[in-house]
Design a protein around this motif. Sequence first.
Motif, PDB file in Angstrom:
ATOM      1  N   SER A  48       0.817  -1.214   0.000  1.00  0.00           N
ATOM      2  CA  SER A  48       0.000   0.000   0.000  1.00  0.00           C
ATOM      3  C   SER A  48       0.857   1.273   0.000  1.00  0.00           C
ATOM      4  O   SER A  48       0.360   2.360   0.236  1.00  0.00           O
ATOM      5  CB  SER A  48      -0.947  -0.006   1.196  1.00  0.00           C
ATOM      6  N   SER A  49       2.165   1.127  -0.278  1.00  0.00           N
ATOM      7  CA  SER A  49       3.021   2.309  -0.310  1.00  0.00           C
ATOM      8  C   SER A  49       2.727   3.151  -1.553  1.00  0.00           C
ATOM      9  O   SER A  49       2.309   2.624  -2.584  1.00  0.00           O
ATOM     10  CB  SER A  49       4.493   1.904  -0.361  1.00  0.00           C
ATOM     11  N   ILE A  50       2.988   4.438  -1.435  1.00  0.00           N
ATOM     12  CA  ILE A  50       2.864   5.314  -2.598  1.00  0.00           C
ATOM     13  C   ILE A  50       4.206   6.031  -2.791  1.00  0.00           C
ATOM     14  O   ILE A  50       5.042   6.032  -1.886  1.00  0.00           O
ATOM     15  CB  ILE A  50       1.726   6.347  -2.422  1.00  0.00           C
ATOM     16  N   ALA A  51       4.396   6.637  -3.961  1.00  0.00           N
ATOM     17  CA  ALA A  51       5.595   7.460  -4.185  1.00  0.00           C
ATOM     18  C   ALA A  51       5.179   8.926  -4.193  1.00  0.00           C
ATOM     19  O   ALA A  51       4.058   9.263  -4.574  1.00  0.00           O
ATOM     20  CB  ALA A  51       6.244   7.086  -5.513  1.00  0.00           C
ATOM     21  N   ILE A  52       6.084   9.776  -3.725  1.00  0.00           N
ATOM     22  CA  ILE A  52       5.858  11.221  -3.793  1.00  0.00           C
ATOM     23  C   ILE A  52       7.010  11.815  -4.588  1.00  0.00           C
ATOM     24  O   ILE A  52       8.173  11.554  -4.297  1.00  0.00           O
ATOM     25  CB  ILE A  52       5.805  11.847  -2.380  1.00  0.00           C
ATOM     26  N   ASN A  53       6.665  12.578  -5.616  1.00  0.00           N
ATOM     27  CA  ASN A  53       7.680  13.107  -6.516  1.00  0.00           C
ATOM     28  C   ASN A  53       7.639  14.636  -6.487  1.00  0.00           C
ATOM     29  O   ASN A  53       6.622  15.246  -6.785  1.00  0.00           O
ATOM     30  CB  ASN A  53       7.384  12.580  -7.926  1.00  0.00           C
ATOM     31  N   PHE A  54       8.759  15.248  -6.075  1.00  0.00           N
ATOM     32  CA  PHE A  54       8.845  16.713  -5.983  1.00  0.00           C
ATOM     33  C   PHE A  54       9.484  17.292  -7.244  1.00  0.00           C
ATOM     34  O   PHE A  54      10.552  16.833  -7.668  1.00  0.00           O
ATOM     35  CB  PHE A  54       9.669  17.122  -4.755  1.00  0.00           C
ATOM     36  N   LEU A  55       8.817  18.294  -7.818  1.00  0.00           N
ATOM     37  CA  LEU A  55       9.306  18.931  -9.044  1.00  0.00           C
ATOM     38  C   LEU A  55       9.310  20.440  -8.870  1.00  0.00           C
ATOM     39  O   LEU A  55       8.504  20.977  -8.103  1.00  0.00           O
ATOM     40  CB  LEU A  55       8.343  18.641 -10.210  1.00  0.00           C
ATOM     41  N   GLY A  56      10.178  21.119  -9.632  1.00  0.00           N
ATOM     42  CA  GLY A  56      10.147  22.581  -9.638  1.00  0.00           C
ATOM     43  C   GLY A  56       9.489  23.078 -10.906  1.00  0.00           C
ATOM     44  O   GLY A  56       9.352  22.332 -11.881  1.00  0.00           O
ATOM     45  N   ASP A  57       9.110  24.350 -10.927  1.00  0.00           N
ATOM     46  CA  ASP A  57       8.536  24.936 -12.145  1.00  0.00           C
ATOM     47  C   ASP A  57       9.534  24.835 -13.309  1.00  0.00           C
ATOM     48  O   ASP A  57       9.149  24.699 -14.458  1.00  0.00           O
ATOM     49  CB  ASP A  57       8.131  26.405 -11.921  1.00  0.00           C
ATOM     50  N   MET A 131      -4.583  14.108   0.388  1.00  0.00           N
ATOM     51  CA  MET A 131      -4.339  13.635  -0.981  1.00  0.00           C
ATOM     52  C   MET A 131      -3.617  12.289  -0.962  1.00  0.00           C
ATOM     53  O   MET A 131      -3.909  11.400  -1.767  1.00  0.00           O
ATOM     54  CB  MET A 131      -3.494  14.669  -1.752  1.00  0.00           C
ATOM     55  N   MET A 132      -2.692  12.113  -0.025  1.00  0.00           N
ATOM     56  CA  MET A 132      -1.968  10.840   0.065  1.00  0.00           C
ATOM     57  C   MET A 132      -2.919   9.695   0.393  1.00  0.00           C
ATOM     58  O   MET A 132      -2.785   8.587  -0.141  1.00  0.00           O
ATOM     59  CB  MET A 132      -0.872  10.939   1.132  1.00  0.00           C
ATOM     60  N   VAL A 133      -3.909   9.975   1.261  1.00  0.00           N
ATOM     61  CA  VAL A 133      -4.894   8.941   1.607  1.00  0.00           C
ATOM     62  C   VAL A 133      -5.661   8.532   0.348  1.00  0.00           C
ATOM     63  O   VAL A 133      -5.845   7.343   0.055  1.00  0.00           O
ATOM     64  CB  VAL A 133      -5.854   9.458   2.715  1.00  0.00           C
ATOM     65  N   GLU A 134      -6.060   9.538  -0.451  1.00  0.00           N
ATOM     66  CA  GLU A 134      -6.825   9.232  -1.671  1.00  0.00           C
ATOM     67  C   GLU A 134      -5.970   8.475  -2.686  1.00  0.00           C
ATOM     68  O   GLU A 134      -6.427   7.525  -3.309  1.00  0.00           O
ATOM     69  CB  GLU A 134      -7.345  10.535  -2.298  1.00  0.00           C
ATOM     70  N   VAL A 135      -4.717   8.927  -2.856  1.00  0.00           N
ATOM     71  CA  VAL A 135      -3.813   8.250  -3.814  1.00  0.00           C
ATOM     72  C   VAL A 135      -3.668   6.781  -3.420  1.00  0.00           C
ATOM     73  O   VAL A 135      -3.732   5.873  -4.253  1.00  0.00           O
ATOM     74  CB  VAL A 135      -2.424   8.953  -3.834  1.00  0.00           C
ATOM     75  N   ARG A 136      -3.527   6.550  -2.109  1.00  0.00           N
ATOM     76  CA  ARG A 136      -3.341   5.178  -1.611  1.00  0.00           C
ATOM     77  C   ARG A 136      -4.622   4.364  -1.794  1.00  0.00           C
ATOM     78  O   ARG A 136      -4.587   3.264  -2.356  1.00  0.00           O
ATOM     79  CB  ARG A 136      -2.940   5.225  -0.136  1.00  0.00           C
ATOM     80  N   ASN A 137      -5.759   4.938  -1.359  1.00  0.00           N
ATOM     81  CA  ASN A 137      -7.012   4.176  -1.408  1.00  0.00           C
ATOM     82  C   ASN A 137      -7.485   3.916  -2.829  1.00  0.00           C
ATOM     83  O   ASN A 137      -8.017   2.857  -3.136  1.00  0.00           O
ATOM     84  CB  ASN A 137      -8.120   4.905  -0.638  1.00  0.00           C
ATOM     85  N   GLU A 138      -7.292   4.914  -3.700  1.00  0.00           N
ATOM     86  CA  GLU A 138      -7.805   4.772  -5.076  1.00  0.00           C
ATOM     87  C   GLU A 138      -6.743   4.206  -6.014  1.00  0.00           C
ATOM     88  O   GLU A 138      -7.037   3.921  -7.177  1.00  0.00           O
ATOM     89  CB  GLU A 138      -8.264   6.143  -5.600  1.00  0.00           C
TER      90      GLU A 138
END
Length: 216
Positions: A48-57, A131-138
């Motif tokens: 149930s892990s998710i990834a988080i990706n940080f980007l700049g403009d 948002m992380m909860v939704e990304v994980r659940n959906e």
Amino acid sequence: MGKSTGVSGGRGGSQHLHWRNFFSNGVLGGTVPIAVGMALAEKIQGRSSIAINFLGDGTMGEGVVYESINMASLWSVPILFVVENNRIAQTTPVELNLAGDIPSRFTAFGIKTTVLDSSDAIEIGSTAQQMMVEVRNESAPQSLVINTHRFGPHSKGDDTRDEDQIRAIRNSRDPIPLLAKSLTVEKIDSINEEVEDEVLKAFQAAVDDPFPEILT
Ligand SMILES: Cc1ncc(C[n+]2csc(CCOP(=O)(O)OP(=O)(O)O)c2C)c(N)n1
Ligand SMILES: [Mg+2]
């Protein structure tokens, strides 16, 4: 400082960092396909892990970003893209390098997108958490575009902005004084002491620790 106890075992340099489950890449956009792949792997393996990706403009002109977000959406990959939009890419203002707007780049691929105009860590944290909860659940990607500010040069004293302009944004949008408003003076002092202590200990450890072994 290249010590064996540091990030990447002392071998990564300042841009290519690996620390526990954190990875960075000196190539703009380079983390995007890797993060999408990592999130896909989590999905395939049924975790149930998710990834988080940080980007700049300043990453928005890289083609690989769009190949990757296309796949993330098509394959319903559990990833949260966080775009830090401070309206400047190293020395170049967004007006000179970015057509259209950032949220549309994600919604065009069917990725649910939230925009925040904030320097308030509590507000950003609670939005991101939801948002992380939704990304994980959906098991589907989302993007969080944060309109924010940069208070200094990207790296090497090469800021092209006016000093007065930077001072003005720092005075109104610095997240640390904003957070401090909700704390007592005693609490602020004890946090400052704790941080000072941690930094000194880290500095001393970095000086004392050994270099990695030379690989032959
Ligand atoms: C593919 C690639 N092209 C160019 C660079 C050089 N470069 C380093 S940072 C940067 C701009 C980054 O902009 P942004 O992500 O908005 O970061 P900020 O300036 O806000 O810290 C550029 C062009 C790079 N690292 N990788
Ligand atoms: Mg930027």
